[in-house]
Design a protein around this motif. Structure first.
Motif, short mmCIF file in Angstrom:
data_model
loop_
_atom_site.label_atom_id
_atom_site.label_comp_id
_atom_site.label_asym_id
_atom_site.label_seq_id
_atom_site.Cartn_x
_atom_site.Cartn_y
_atom_site.Cartn_z
N ALA A 155 0.81 -1.22 0.00
CA ALA A 155 0.00 0.00 0.00
C ALA A 155 0.84 1.26 0.00
O ALA A 155 0.52 2.24 -0.69
CB ALA A 155 -0.94 -0.01 1.21
N MET A 186 0.94 4.27 -2.91
CA MET A 186 0.54 5.66 -2.66
C MET A 186 1.69 6.66 -2.79
O MET A 186 1.51 7.73 -3.38
CB MET A 186 -0.09 5.78 -1.27
N SER A 222 -6.84 7.80 -5.59
CA SER A 222 -6.72 6.51 -4.91
C SER A 222 -6.09 6.69 -3.53
O SER A 222 -6.52 6.06 -2.55
CB SER A 222 -5.88 5.54 -5.74
N MET A 259 -7.81 5.70 -0.06
CA MET A 259 -7.13 4.68 0.73
C MET A 259 -6.78 5.19 2.13
O MET A 259 -7.06 4.52 3.13
CB MET A 259 -5.85 4.25 0.01
N TYR A 285 -10.71 5.48 3.89
CA TYR A 285 -10.69 4.14 4.48
C TYR A 285 -9.78 4.07 5.70
O TYR A 285 -10.19 3.69 6.80
CB TYR A 285 -10.24 3.11 3.44
N MET A 319 -6.67 -1.93 1.45
CA MET A 319 -6.40 -0.57 0.97
C MET A 319 -6.08 -0.58 -0.52
O MET A 319 -6.53 0.29 -1.26
CB MET A 319 -5.22 0.04 1.74
N LEU A 320 -5.30 -1.55 -0.96
CA LEU A 320 -4.98 -1.65 -2.39
C LEU A 320 -6.23 -1.86 -3.22
O LEU A 320 -6.38 -1.28 -4.31
CB LEU A 320 -3.99 -2.80 -2.62
N VAL A 339 -9.24 -0.88 -2.42
CA VAL A 339 -9.93 0.41 -2.42
C VAL A 339 -9.30 1.35 -3.44
O VAL A 339 -10.00 2.03 -4.21
CB VAL A 339 -9.90 1.05 -1.01
N GLY A 340 -7.97 1.39 -3.48
CA GLY A 340 -7.29 2.28 -4.41
C GLY A 340 -7.56 1.95 -5.86
O GLY A 340 -7.82 2.83 -6.68
N THR A 399 -11.11 2.73 -6.82
CA THR A 399 -11.24 4.18 -6.98
C THR A 399 -10.78 4.61 -8.36
O THR A 399 -11.43 5.44 -9.02
CB THR A 399 -10.41 4.90 -5.91
#
Length: 570
Positions: free
Chosen positions: A39, A43, A346, A350, A354, A368-369, A371-372, A375
């Protein structure tokens, strides 16, 4: 659009050009793909971006589709000072994040977004205001870039506008989806090399094909007195000053900039941002000169559309191979910004949504990944749909610009002054937005006492902008002195005058109102002073890096709730 006077490529040719660009970019990212992505790398590349790639990524991200069309429009509209007003102030947007960025990194060296820092400082409500402004800004930026791609494809080929939008959207998503920010910065470097190489060829080629310096000097007689004046008040008040006001707003409010701030190695922040400032200014001012050349030669934009100016000039004066290079130049510029917007969106979802709110300090990096990446897919689909609707982007940009202007002082003050409260932050931004709308859309008459009130708030805003800029580089005393002098000058020269320029008046009003409300509420509060040392404890990485446990749930105490005193206070 009547494109008969413009050179058109065949459908196979334009498809091959786009396939070569997006296919090559995708193949480039294959070399950095990991079987199991983490993650933090997704990011901010684990905060390890070096100077060269960091500076290139910043420059490429900031040179977007609008830079081409707006820079040329500025030169064509305002004459000799137009390209300077667009390129110089745009470059300063990059420069002025640097002094404040050092403070952000010192407080939260392991942050991924500016929102995480604000969450640790104030709580959810202030953080979500900042996150919302970035989401709106990035989605609108996606729309603008996909729209530019569709327009360019429809002008230079038989393909439809919608086809160009879809190809650009899918192409950008294809190479960004897996590796996120890492893919964005890597491709930014390659795209900037191509941008600079092509710009070095295209701009002089157009310039000399139109007659060179002799024709430029001879054509100066076609300019009005204002257009020929390098210090034109028309250019300053209608473009230069509004852009100058936007410098801090974009520097503080734009997640694509702050994301790179947190990704670059801390010791490389200064050279990275200084280099990007110079690179952006040089390229964009050069593009603006094409518009100035068109003005001196008396060329009228095709169908009266200023966005046709650069394609028209390139198509009219250069052979097909140069037109193909120009096509790649624009596609590369809009793609470098679009992939940065996807990465920014993202990261916001993330970390800010989140990680800090839904997971409440117990984030699962693999979730999280997911979610990213979701997105990115949703944002790309939204950008394509909204671009196809041809919405009034200017109105939406006005609101986002106002929101970013309204948050500048609360964000900066929250990182330097321990008395700023969450209530002061949130209330000041909301009140500033209301006052902005009242002025910008003239919901109240800008005459008499009402006009004087807005001009007073705008004068405060002008003082705040100058004061913050000087403070960033020269310290508190010089910043305070510069702000007072700027306020006094504004009160003398702006009263009874500034109301005639509603865009500038409204933007300055947002700054002035948010500052006034934020300071008054913070001074009136009896809340204990904040301990800045606690921010670093509350903001951490989400994965295990180099074998050291750095998951957010192990490094962050429970963040403060909005309605309760902040934890860790002295």
């Amino acid at each position: 659009m009547n494109s008969a006077s413009l050179h058109q490529f065949s459908t196979p040719t334009i498809l091959l050009l786009m396939l070569a660009f997006y296919g090559g970019t995708y193949l480039l990212t294959l070399g950095i793909r990991k079987k199991k992505e983490d993650a933090d790398a997704f990011m901010v590349s684990n905060h390890r971006i070096g100077f060269g790639i960091g500076a290139a990524s910043m420059t490429a991200t900031w040179i977007w589709a609008a830079s081409f069309y707006a820079a040329a429009t500025s030169g064509y509209t305002y004459g000799v000072s137009g390209p300077i007003h667009y390129g110089l102030w745009g470059a300063l947007m990059i420069l002025f994040i640097y002094p404040f960025g050092r403070r952000f990194r010192k407080l939260a060296p392991n942050a991924h977004t500016l929102g995480e820092l604000i969450h640790a400082r104030h709580g959810s409500s202030s953080q979500l205001i900042l996150a919302l402004s970035n989401v709106l800004g990035s989605v609108i930026s996606l729309m603008v870039n996909f729209t530019a791609a569709g327009a360019l494809v429809s002008v230079l080929s038989p393909l439809s506008f919608q086809a160009g939008v879809i190809i650009a959207g899918v192409g950008v998503l294809l190479y960004t989806l897996w590796s996120g920010f890492r893919a964005s910065v890597l491709t930014d470097f390659a795209q900037l090399v191509a941008l600079m190489a092509i710009a070095v060829v295209i701009i002089p080629a157009v310039f000399f094909a139109m007659g060179g310096p002799s024709e430029l000097v001879a054509g100066l007689d076609n300019l009005t007195a204002e257009q020929a004046d390098f210090f034109s008040m028309d250019a300053i008040l209608n473009q230069g000053a509004p852009f100058f006001v936007a410098v801090l707003a974009y520097a503080i409010g734009n997640q694509t900039i702050s994301q790179r701030l947190f990704a670059v190695n801390e010791e490389h922040i200064k050279p990275t941002f200084l280099t990007a400032t110079v690179g952006y200014g040089a390229i964009v001012i050069g593009l603006g000169m094409i518009g100035l050349m068109a003005l001196t030669l008396g060329i009228e934009p095709l169908n009266g559309d200023m966005n046709n100016l650069i394609p028209q000039m390139v198509s009219s004066y250069l052979p097909p191979v140069f037109i193909a290079l120009f096509f790649i130049l624009v596609i590369g510029s809009l793609s470098s910004t679009a992939d940065s917007d996807l990465s920014a969106l993202s990261a916001i979802m993330m970390a800010d949504v989140y990680g800090k709110n839904l997971a409440r300090g117990k984030a699962d990096p693999q979730r999280m990944l997911l979610v990213g990446r979701l997105t990115m897919i949703i944002a790309t689909a939204a950008g394509i749909v909204f671009a196809s609707f041809s919405l009034d982007i200017l109105v939406m940009l006005v609101f986002v610009g106002a929101l970013w202007g309204a948050i500048v002082f609360p964000v900066i003050a929250s990182c330097f002054w321990d008395r700023i409260t969450n209530a002061a932050f949130t209330t000041s931004v909301l009140v500033a937005m209301v006052m902005f709308c009242l002025a910008r859309f003239e919901w109240l008459p800008l005459a008499g006492a009402t006009g004087l009130l807005f001009e007073l708030l705008a004068s405060i805003g002008g003082g705040v902008i100058i004061g913050l800029m000087v403070f960033g580089f020269l310290g508190r005393t010089m910043g305070f002195l510069a702000g007072i002098l700027a306020l006094a000058a504004m009160l003398v020269f702006a009263t009874g005058f500034l109301r005639e320029y509603t865009v500038l008046l409204a933007s300055l009003t947002a700054y002035g109102t948010s500052t006034l409300v934020c300071v008054v509420m913070s001074l009136a509060s009896r809340q204990e002073r904040f301990d800045f040392a606690t921010i670093g404890e509350r903001v951490g990485d989400y994965d295990h890096i180099q074998g050291a446990p750095a998951e957010a749930s192990r490094r962050q105490p429970t963040p403060p709730k909005d309605a309760t005193p902040l934890a860790g206070q002295r």
